[in-house]
Design a protein around this motif. Structure first.
Motif, PDB file in Angstrom:
ATOM      1  N   ARG A 130     108.614-103.002  26.521  1.00 37.10           N
ATOM      2  CA  ARG A 130     108.102-101.684  26.858  1.00 37.10           C
ATOM      3  C   ARG A 130     109.216-100.653  26.648  1.00 37.10           C
ATOM      4  O   ARG A 130     110.398-100.999  26.653  1.00 37.10           O
ATOM      5  CB  ARG A 130     107.587-101.634  28.298  1.00 37.10           C
ATOM      6  CG  ARG A 130     108.662-101.861  29.358  1.00 37.10           C
ATOM      7  CD  ARG A 130     108.065-101.884  30.748  1.00 37.10           C
ATOM      8  NE  ARG A 130     109.109-102.001  31.780  1.00 37.10           N
ATOM      9  CZ  ARG A 130     108.858-102.112  33.095  1.00 37.10           C
ATOM     10  NH1 ARG A 130     107.605-102.158  33.524  1.00 37.10           N
ATOM     11  NH2 ARG A 130     109.858-102.201  33.961  1.00 37.10           N
ATOM     12  N   SER A 150     105.816 -97.250  28.594  1.00 35.76           N
ATOM     13  CA  SER A 150     104.702 -97.412  27.671  1.00 35.76           C
ATOM     14  C   SER A 150     103.916 -98.664  28.037  1.00 35.76           C
ATOM     15  O   SER A 150     104.304 -99.449  28.913  1.00 35.76           O
ATOM     16  CB  SER A 150     105.243 -97.535  26.240  1.00 35.76           C
ATOM     17  OG  SER A 150     105.996 -98.736  26.116  1.00 35.76           O
ATOM     18  N   GLN A 151     102.809 -98.840  27.337  1.00 34.38           N
ATOM     19  CA  GLN A 151     102.065-100.074  27.516  1.00 34.38           C
ATOM     20  C   GLN A 151     102.895-101.249  27.003  1.00 34.38           C
ATOM     21  O   GLN A 151     103.700-101.105  26.086  1.00 34.38           O
ATOM     22  CB  GLN A 151     100.737-100.010  26.775  1.00 34.38           C
ATOM     23  CG  GLN A 151      99.770 -98.973  27.336  1.00 34.38           C
ATOM     24  CD  GLN A 151      98.440 -98.987  26.617  1.00 34.38           C
ATOM     25  OE1 GLN A 151      98.265 -99.702  25.626  1.00 34.38           O
ATOM     26  NE2 GLN A 151      97.492 -98.204  27.112  1.00 34.38           N
ATOM     27  N   GLU A 152     102.701-102.375  27.620  1.00 33.71           N
ATOM     28  CA  GLU A 152     103.451-103.558  27.206  1.00 33.71           C
ATOM     29  C   GLU A 152     102.970-104.034  25.840  1.00 33.71           C
ATOM     30  O   GLU A 152     101.791-103.929  25.506  1.00 33.71           O
ATOM     31  CB  GLU A 152     103.288-104.668  28.240  1.00 33.71           C
ATOM     32  CG  GLU A 152     103.832-104.289  29.611  1.00 33.71           C
ATOM     33  CD  GLU A 152     103.557-105.359  30.646  1.00 33.71           C
ATOM     34  OE1 GLU A 152     102.950-106.392  30.266  1.00 33.71           O
ATOM     35  OE2 GLU A 152     103.905-105.183  31.822  1.00 33.71           O
TER      36      GLU A 152
END
Length: 1776
Positions: A797, A810-812
């Motif tokens: 991330r 952020s999104q993984e």
């Protein structure tokens, strides 16, 4: 200064045995100067340190001073105490400090004695040269800048003890003290700040410098002496003048008789170094002076040159003091150091020069090397061709390194250089993230001669980054790079965050310093609540916290500083768990204004250099400062607002300070912010503001005279953070790299501002534990995460960082297993596509394990600093054989220069600008939602073949799988007797180019190849095996095939073809290219060449294509040997413009910025705009700015110039060939620059420039007209650089609707002469127009204005509209006419000629306002001056016309022209004398010239051929014509300008008829002449009284003599007694009656007759009866009274009738004779000059009546040709 060869720079050990101590090489001289400066530096540092120590001791004893200047003076006093135990001196700045210090010294404190002992110890240690002194002064690190030491050291002798001195320079002795904690930069800032305060306090009183000297004698008496500032200056000037005089005298005596003195050798001209090619000659020249004449010896590498041992090799000459060494036919072994040694009895001196001989390692005729113009030869040399070359390799290299804060880390490499040149030391440089590293207390660098190492003594997170070792050998160098990771040290408090990093001081002033930092990557598990800022004064160890409450914004202004002192700062982070460890301290900064700091650098200060700057200018007192200017808010957050302003112009010579005031926006409630302490700097940080409110600010100045007026208030400013925390990055995509690393990419967050970088974290899948991958924010959107466990699955991330804080994570990413990619993945730091600065790189090598030497990728220099740059194999020269080594020399030189400056040049590039590996490759995209591996490459060809290697080329896959291709893998196999072997890997790491050299092949072996492409999704299917190729040496002379041929910018009628140069260039350089094309379906014989002459460039725009037709192309290279093999054929391209195709558009914005704009609506998420110039990557973007947002990209020019000319193209990657270009040539550049200037400095367009005109009343009107003006437009009127305004004299008007700007002046005067300017302003647009009215121009305008004014006054009464003029009427009369106006009935008009009034018969009616005077038959007598006057009770006006000289001639020419035009056609008339040709005109004047031609020959006039004018008839008389007179006759009338002609043909029938008529008339004339006729004598009526005698007589004529008979009352009558008839002498006839009676009354007729005719003359006799007497009435000859035919006689007859009316019968009529003008058709014309007899004949009646012949009247001279004789003047004309 002598020039050294590159391989001898920075050498300390070469030729030490032969070098003279005084005249050494440039390097050694520089080193000695450096050491000398370092010694002075050390002395000053130690002395200052001791002075500081003295201050501490004296403070303990009760003595203290308030400034660092006092410390220095105290140091001087203590030094004197150390030298003389009974002597102590103290210097004070005022009387109070003097008394205090004197008291302190007189008591003799124990601290002073201790200090004196310490000084003696230090002085002795320094003088005896002890290198290891035990004297250590803790916490003191004051060093002097080497550049600031200009004054010589001076000692004060004992015998001058009692003399008064102004200032004593301190004696600095001691050694250099290295104290940790402060760098050299800190020490310079310490010195500057202390010097500033010392100098300011020294002259603060303004009266003068008061210097005291205290000397202890046996009587303990004190002596004081004061000197004013003027006295000090005068004495100082006298000393300088005396010193200068002494120096000039010494120099004169030194030069006197110099030739007779012995002096050592001295080189006047030194030899210079040379770099040449093999087989060339070189000469070293020098000249030397000395007495006796020195002997010069030449050496090579310190060995004397023996000319005899090498005959013809060396030529040594010495002539008149000029010495030379010439080396012929130089070889590579002649590369060495040469020096000339001059020696005589006074000494020896040497000078040095170097020679570098370059060798060419290729196949070329050696004779070509003799030419000096190699650069002009087609055999262009390259740095790796003819030039000498070094093989640099790295052994025992450092790898990716990991460490923690506080640890010591070391990086090192063993460097092997071949060939090894004796005594040559390479340049070793280290870079961090492209920035050159200099040695400091944090970093140490060593070079042992074989191994280069760098040591981080105390690692911090600021040290994390890409480290590059550069080894340079002259202009050639190699690099090796590796990434260093530094993690946080263990926190003292569990759960506390990591320490902040990169603490910097952005803005330093007297009152505050703005401190900035970067947030740490580790927050300890809890969000960071804020940061504490600490400060520490340099020289102390006491840290003070600057803010009470934590601040979240990573920027903070620190106040409360002491002016002139230096500070260092650190930052600590805090969360719920506690406070972090402090960051690394910042660089020291002094609390000074930048202007003061600059003055200190340019003027060294007094306490260290002994220089006191004294001025005689007294400070101005009593001047209240004016208001500050340019007040503005330069930074605003929710915690503070920073203001900036400029000092006022009115402030005197006294220093000023400032008060800052604030108020809530919309109110006038001003509050002073700094109520107690005024601000000293023109900047200030305001705290204690309410968040969310709007404030206004203003500033006042103050000094001792008072507080000035406030400045203008700022606009309302909202107290809030202007910078938002960025949003989270998106699209995290990990990709396999090596067994322990993964490449992570992401997209930039939307609307990100002022990003500092990104933090990346990784976690083993399912563990829930996140670890930071980097601890120093990286720029760019790609990073290689190292230190991962092989075989584990990781997720990643990313979060963004700016000064406002850290974004959300952020999104993984999707989990990825850590293992090597196909072929081993990327080496450390080698990323085919990177998108950031060097912080995103990990490691870079130039030697690759497991790879063929020639297959090593060659990186673009931009890739070192731009992570999304793709490495270009043709960019960087390498020490090993690499692809393209025989390429173009110019490109190589350019690339080399770029690479040399790469670390400095590209360190500051923005991460948003991207450079892929090939800027011109149009990516073929298969748009899918998910990415896939690319399809196989195809069309594998051999580009070059040598004995053991081959270069392959291939085409890009048709489908790239939705993601950009990251590289290619090549396999090969042997083919023996047609049987293929096993496949082998040619490269372990992917190659980014579509050309690759495979080495270590077997000669004459046949091979097959296949290629596989790779992208982020993986490696695609390999291509089909290629054709078998034999590995053998290419010996052809022509070049090989070009490669990578592709099409771009495809349109319906054109496209652009790009290619790369052949790898094999043949036996001579490539001179150009030919492009072939044909339709796809056409046969091979239909190939045709596009260009007739070879192209120098590697691109071509092909036009003239047919829409919808498919084409293929190929390229051939040519050199001197001929045209080489064609390239592979391109894929088929259909000539069509696809829907939605857009072009590059040029634009110039309102600020004048010129930009090229390209828009694309077919972009995918991975698409990028790639700009290029002339279809080459834009390496130097210093002249450009590229901004891309969404589907639009803009390339802006910073300063468009000739360097920017070219073709600019833009392609969009990951699309179906979207591309376009725009050409900027010289004309386009001029157009754009003109448009830019117009937009940047807009002008109000003008319809007309400033003009002037005179109005009707003589007013002067200035005016101009603009095309368009808005309602806000205004105009300024300027006369002679001074603005004028609307008033009595000037009437100004601006009409915005029509754009008319005007100014009216009533009258022009002499003072109005000058320049008039109208200045227009309409918003941002301006314009002006000027009109210069000086000299003759002004005078003419003024005269015209006066004339118009007079004209206006004239026109108020009757006046002339059109002045008097003339015209010639159709009747050839002259009419004088004029047009009048403003008349009435009472207006009179009077005409004059030559001042005499012309009487006219009629009154003028002024019809149509025109007055005329008609002059008939105008002639010379009418010449003169005519004047007409109009007058009435309102005034009068006159007009004059001169008809004289030229004017009269012009008029007469017009009259003659009209007369000539009025001439009738020539007519033929027969007369008794001959034939007459004539023409009538309106009237004739003498000015009309008449000429006659016969058969185009001028007629000569004689008695037979005469011409003349009779009345209005112009004639030509031909007397007695003959046949020779036949022909064509022309009458020419010349009016003065033009000849008018009339023609008649007198021949043929016309002549015959005229001649016959002439004969008839001639006979008739003879008959008329000889016929019988009565000539005269008989009256018509005779009245006689009865009884009287009547006698009548007359004369008759005729030839022959006529017969005479008489008739009475028509009856024959003969003579009788009463009437006697007589005829005598054939001519005299008489009639007599002696006494008449009434019977005699009647009509009597005399008849004369001969053969030619008969004529009768009648007379009537009336006999009146009379009573009484009778009278005798006689005839004419008898004295009888007859009736007169004149008017007079007629009048008398009437009177007589009145008297005798009773006797006259009513029926009797009087016969009144009148003169008549004969008809021209009946009477022949006569000459004007004389009368002939025929012209005097009178016709008589032929009916029996007697007639009297009368003369033909001649034309009378006068104006009236009709016989009317008007009164004088009145006859001239008739008014109309």
């Amino acid at each position: 200064m002598m020039s050294l060869p590159f391989y001898q720079r920075h050498h300390e050990h070469y030729d030490r045995a032969y070098r003279h101590k005084a005249l050494s090489s440039t390097v050694s001289q520089y080193q000695k100067e450096t050491k000398s400066k370092s010694a002075v530096y050390a002395q000053g540092s130690a002395a200052y340190a001791r002075g500081s120590a003295a201050h501490r001791h004296s403070s303990a004893a009760g003595f203290s001073l308030d400034s660092s200047a006092a410390y220095s003076h105290g140091s001087t006093a203590y030094d004197h105490s150390a030298m003389q135990s009974k002597r102590s001196a103290a210097y004070s700045l005022d009387s109070q400090s003097l008394s205090t210090s004197s008291a302190a010294y007189s008591h003799g404190s124990e601290s002073i004695n201790k200090l004196a002992a310490a000084y003696r110890l230090g002085s002795e240690a320094y003088n005896f040269g002890l290198k290891n002194s035990n004297l250590m002064i803790e916490d003191q690190s004051y060093k002097m800048s080497p550049k600031a030491k200009r004054a010589k050291q001076s000692l004060i002798s004992e015998d001058k003890e009692n003399e008064a001195i102004d200032y004593s320079v301190p004696i600095f002795t001691g050694r250099e003290v290295n104290i940790s904690g402060i760098t050299d930069t800190e020490e310079e800032r310490i010195k500057e700040s202390a010097a500033y305060v010392a100098k300011r306090n020294l002259f603060a009183t303004g009266e003068g410098v008061s210097v005291s000297k205290v000397a202890k004698t046996t009587s303990e008496e004190e002596h004081h002496e004061k000197k004013s500032r003027k006295v000090a200056i005068r004495e100082s000037a006298e000393r300088v003048a005396m010193k200068k005089t002494l120096e000039e005298t010494q120099a004169f005596h030194k030069k006197l008789n110099q030739d007779k003195l012995l002096h050592p050798p001295e080189f006047i001209i030194e030899p210079r170094s040379h770099t040449i090619w093999e087989k060339e000659n070189v000469r070293f020249n020098c000249s030397v002076a000395g007495w006796p004449a020195p002997r010069v010896t030449w050496y090579k590498n310190n060995v004397p040159i023996d000319v005899q041992a090498h005959p013809g090799k060396y030529i040594i000459q010495s002539r008149y003091g000029l010495h030379s060494l010439e080396i012929t036919e130089c070889e590579f072994d002649d590369t060495a150091q040469y020096h000339a040694s001059a020696m005589n009895v006074k000494g020896e001196v040497s000078v040095y020069a170097s020679l570098v001989v370059k060798r060419y390692k290729g196949e070329i005729d050696a004779s070509l090397l003799h030419s000096r113009n190699l650069s002009l030869s087609p055999f262009a040399v390259t740095p790796h061709g003819y030039a000498s070359r070094f093989e640099i390799s790295f052994v025992d290299k450092f790898d990716v390194a990991f460490g923690r804060e506080g640890e010591t880390m070391s990086l090192g490499c063993t460097v092997v250089i071949n060939p090894d040149i004796k005594r040559f030391k390479p340049d070793i440089e280290w870079y961090r993230n492209g920035v050159l590293i200099t040695p400091s207390k944090w970093v140490q660098m060593q070079w042992s001669g074989e191994r280069a190492s760098l040591t981080l003594t105390h690692a911090n997170k600021e040290d994390e980054g890409l480290y590059t070792l550069r080894v340079a050998m002259g202009e050639y160098y190699e690099e090796y790079s590796g990434y260093v990771f530094v993690r946080d040290a263990d926190a003292e408090i569990p759960g506390a965050p990591g320490a902040p990093l990169d603490v910097q001081c952005l803005d330093a002033n007297k009152d505050y310093v703005i401190v900035s930092w970067k947030q740490p990557a580790v927050d300890g598990g809890n969000p960071i609540l804020g940061y504490f800022i600490d400060r520490c004064e340099v020289g102390t160890s006491h840290w003070t916290q600057c803010n009470e409450n934590p601040v979240k914004f990573a920027r903070f202004p620190v106040t409360g500083l002491i002016e002139g002192r230096s500070y260092i700062f650190r930052v600590r982070a805090v969360n719920k768990a506690g406070v972090s460890l402090p960051s690394r301290v910042s660089e020291p900064v002094a609390a000074l204004d930048p202007a003061d700091r600059a003055r200190l650098r340019s003027h060294p200060s007094a306490p260290w250099t002994g220089q006191i700057i004294v001025t005689e200018e007294e400070p101005a007192e009593g001047v209240v400062p004016g208001p500050p200017t340019d007040l503005q808010v330069i930074e605003a957050t929710k915690n503070y607002v920073v203001l900036s302003w400029k000092p006022p112009g009115q402030r005197g010579h006294e220093g000023i300070m400032y008060f800052v005031e604030k108020c809530v926006a919309g109110t006038e409630d001003w509050q002073r912010v700094n109520t107690e302490i005024p601000v000293k700097s023109p900047r200030f940080a305001v705290f204690d503001l309410s968040e969310g409110k709007s404030y206004c600010f203003r500033v006042r100045c103050c000094n001792s005279a008072g507080i000035g007026e406030p400045s203008e208030a700022t606009e309302a400013t909202v107290v809030d953070d202007k910078l938002d925390i960025p949003k989270a990055p998106g699209r995290i995509l990990p990709t396999r790299n090596t067994d322990t690393s993964v490449v992570v990419t992401w997209t930039e967050p939307p609307d990100a501002k002022e990003l500092v970088g990104y933090y990346i974290e990784s976690s083993v899948e399912g563990s829930g534990r996140w670890e930071p991958c980097n601890n120093n924010p990286v720029k760019g959107t790609r990073f290689i995460c190292h230190g991962l466990s092989n075989g584990e699955k990781y997720i990643f991330r990313v979060r963004a960082v700016n000064a406002a804080g850290l974004s959300e994570f952020s999104q993984e990413s999707e989990p990825i297993e850590v293992k090597a990619a196909i072929g081993g993945g990327l080496l450390h730091g080698v990323c085919p596509e990177l998108s950031g600065k060097a912080a995103g790189l990990t490691d870079r090598t130039t030697s690759w394990e497991g790879m063929h030497g020639a297959s090593q990728p060659i990186f673009d220099t931009d890739a070192l600093l731009k992570c999304n740059a793709k490495f270009n194999r043709e960019t960087l020269p390498s020490s090993c054989g690499k692809l393209g080594s025989t390429g173009d020399s110019n490109m190589r030189e350019m690339v080399k220069d770029l690479v040399r400056s790469a670390p400095q040049k590209f360190a500051a590039k923005q991460a948003s600008k991207s450079r892929p590996r090939d800027l011109l490759t149009v990516e073929k995209v298969t748009k899918k939602k998910y990415t896939a591996a690319p399809s196989p490459p195809y069309d594998i060809v051999v580009l070059e073949s040598v004995r053991d290697s081959m270069v392959l080329g291939w085409k890009q896959p048709e489908a790239i799988g939705g993601a950009e291709i990251t590289g290619y893998y090549v396999n090969y196999r042997e083919v023996v007797d047609g049987v293929p072997g096993k496949w082998k890997e040619a490269n372990i790491k992917a190659v980014t180019e579509r050309a690759y050299r495979i080495q270590n092949l077997k000669e004459n072996m046949v091979y097959q190849f296949q290629v596989a492409a790779a992208n982020l999704a993986g490696v695609g299917t390999p291509s089909k095996p290629s054709k078998p190729f034999k590995c053998e040496e290419w010996t052809i002379a022509v070049p090989g095939p070009p490669h990578d041929v592709k099409c771009t910018e495809v349109r319906k009628d054109s496209l652009v073809l790009l290619w790369k140069e052949p790898v094999y260039s043949g036996r001579s350089p490539i001179v150009g290219y030919y492009v072939d094309m044909k339709e796809t379906e056409a046969k091979e014989e239909h190939w045709r060449s596009v260009n007739e002459k070879p192209l120098q460039k590697k691109f071509l725009k092909i036009g003239g294509l047919t829409q919808g037709v498919s084409y293929v192309f190929r390229v051939r290279a040519t050199n001197q040997a001929g045209v080489g093999k064609p390239s592979d054929v391109t894929d088929a391209v259909v000539a069509e413009t696809r829907p939605g195709t857009k072009e590059v558009v040029v634009d110039v914005d309102d600020n004048g910025v010129i930009s090229l704009n390209f828009e694309c609506d077919q972009m995918s998420p991975d698409s990028k705009f790639i700009w290029s110039k002339n279809y080459e990557p834009i390496e130097d973007d210093s002249r450009l700015n590229i901004n891309t947002k969404g589907g639009k990209s803009k390339l802006s020019f910073k300063d468009l110039g000739e360097d920017d000319l070219g073709i600019y193209s833009c392609i969009v990657t990951d699309t179906d060939g979207v591309s376009s270009s725009y050409t900027i040539d010289e004309e386009e550049m001029k157009r754009l620059l003109a448009l830019s200037h117009e937009r940047q400095f807009p002008t109000v367009p003008l319809v007309s420039e400033l003009a002037v005109e005179i109005l009707e009343k003589g007013e002067v009107r200035f005016w101009l007209q603009a095309e368009k003006l808005s309602g806000n437009a205004k105009a300024n009127f300027v006369f002679n650089d001074k603005e004028i305004f609307n008033g009595e004299k000037y009437k100004m008007k601006v009409d915005q609707k029509t754009g008319l700007v005007e100014m009216i002046m009533d009258k022009l005067e002499e003072k109005d002469e000058g320049t008039y300017t109208f200045q227009l302003q309409d918003g941002k647009a301006t314009n002006q127009s000027s009109l210069v009215l000086i000299g003759d121009v002004f005078k003419k305008l003024r005269d015209e204005a006066d004339f118009q004014r007079k004209e206006w006054h004239r026109k108020q009464g009757p006046h002339f509209v059109d002045k008097l003029g003339w015209e010639v009427t159709d009747e050839c009369n002259v009419m004088l006419k004029c047009k009048v106006a403003n008349i009435k009935k009472e207006t009179h008009i009077v005409w004059y000629k030559d001042d005499r009034e012309i009487m006219v018969d009629e009154e003028h009616d002024f019809k149509d306002g025109v007055c005329t005077l008609l002059i008939s038959e105008f002639s010379k007598k009418d010449a003169g001056t005519y004047e007409v006057i109009l007058k009435d009770d309102r005034g009068k006006d006159s007009s004059e016309l001169k008809l004289k000289d030229t004017a009269f001639a012009d008029l007469m020419n017009e009259v003659c022209r009209r007369i000539a035009l009025s001439a009738t056609d020539l007519k033929i008339q027969s007369t008794a004398e001959g034939i007459r040709l004539y023409s009538y005109v309106t009237y004739y004047v003498e000015d009309l010239r008449v000429g006659w031609l016969h058969n185009d020959t001028q007629i000569k006039f004689t008695d037979r051929m005469r011409t003349g004018v009779t009345g209005e008839q112009i004639w030509l008389q031909i007397n007695e014509p003959t046949p020779q007179d036949k022909g064509r006759y022309i009458m020419e009338l010349f009016d003065g300008n033009t000849t008018h002609k009339k023609t008649v043909d007198l021949s043929g029938q016309a002549f015959d008829e005229a001649f016959a008529e002439f004969q008839r008339l001639k006979q008739a004339a003879i008959a008329e002449k000889n016929r019988a006729r009565v000539l005269g004598g008989l009256p018509d009526v005779v009245t006689i009284q009865e009884g009287k005698a009547l006698n009548l007589s007359c004369t008759v004529w005729g030839d022959p003599t006529p017969e005479v008979s008489w008739l009475k009352n028509e009856k024959s009558f003969v003579s009788d007694a009463n009437c006697i008839l007589k005829f005598e002498s054939g001519k005299n006839v008489s009639f007599s009656i002696s006494a008449v009676s009434t019977q005699d009354s009647g009509k009597y007729s005399i008849v004369v007759k001969n053969k030619y005719g008969t004529e009768t003359s009648d007379v009537t006799v009336i006999v009146m009866p009379v009573s009484g007497q009778t009278d005798t009435v006689q005839g004419h000859n008898q004295n009888n009274k007859t009736v007169s035919k004149k008017k007079k006689a007629m009048t008398a007859s009437k009177q007589k009738e009145g008297e005798k009316k009773d006797f006259i019968k009513p029926h009797v009529e009087e016969i009144i004779a009148t003169e008549e003008t004969p008809d021209p058709n009946e009477m022949p014309p006569v000459e004007k000059e004389k009368d002939t007899k025929s012209n005097q004949q009178a016709a008589k009646k032929t009916d029996g009546k007697a007639g009297v012949a009368e003369k033909v009247p001649q034309p009378t001279e006068g104006l009236d040709r009709q016989g009317k004789k008007p009164p004088e003047k009145a006859a001239l004309g008739k008014p109309h």
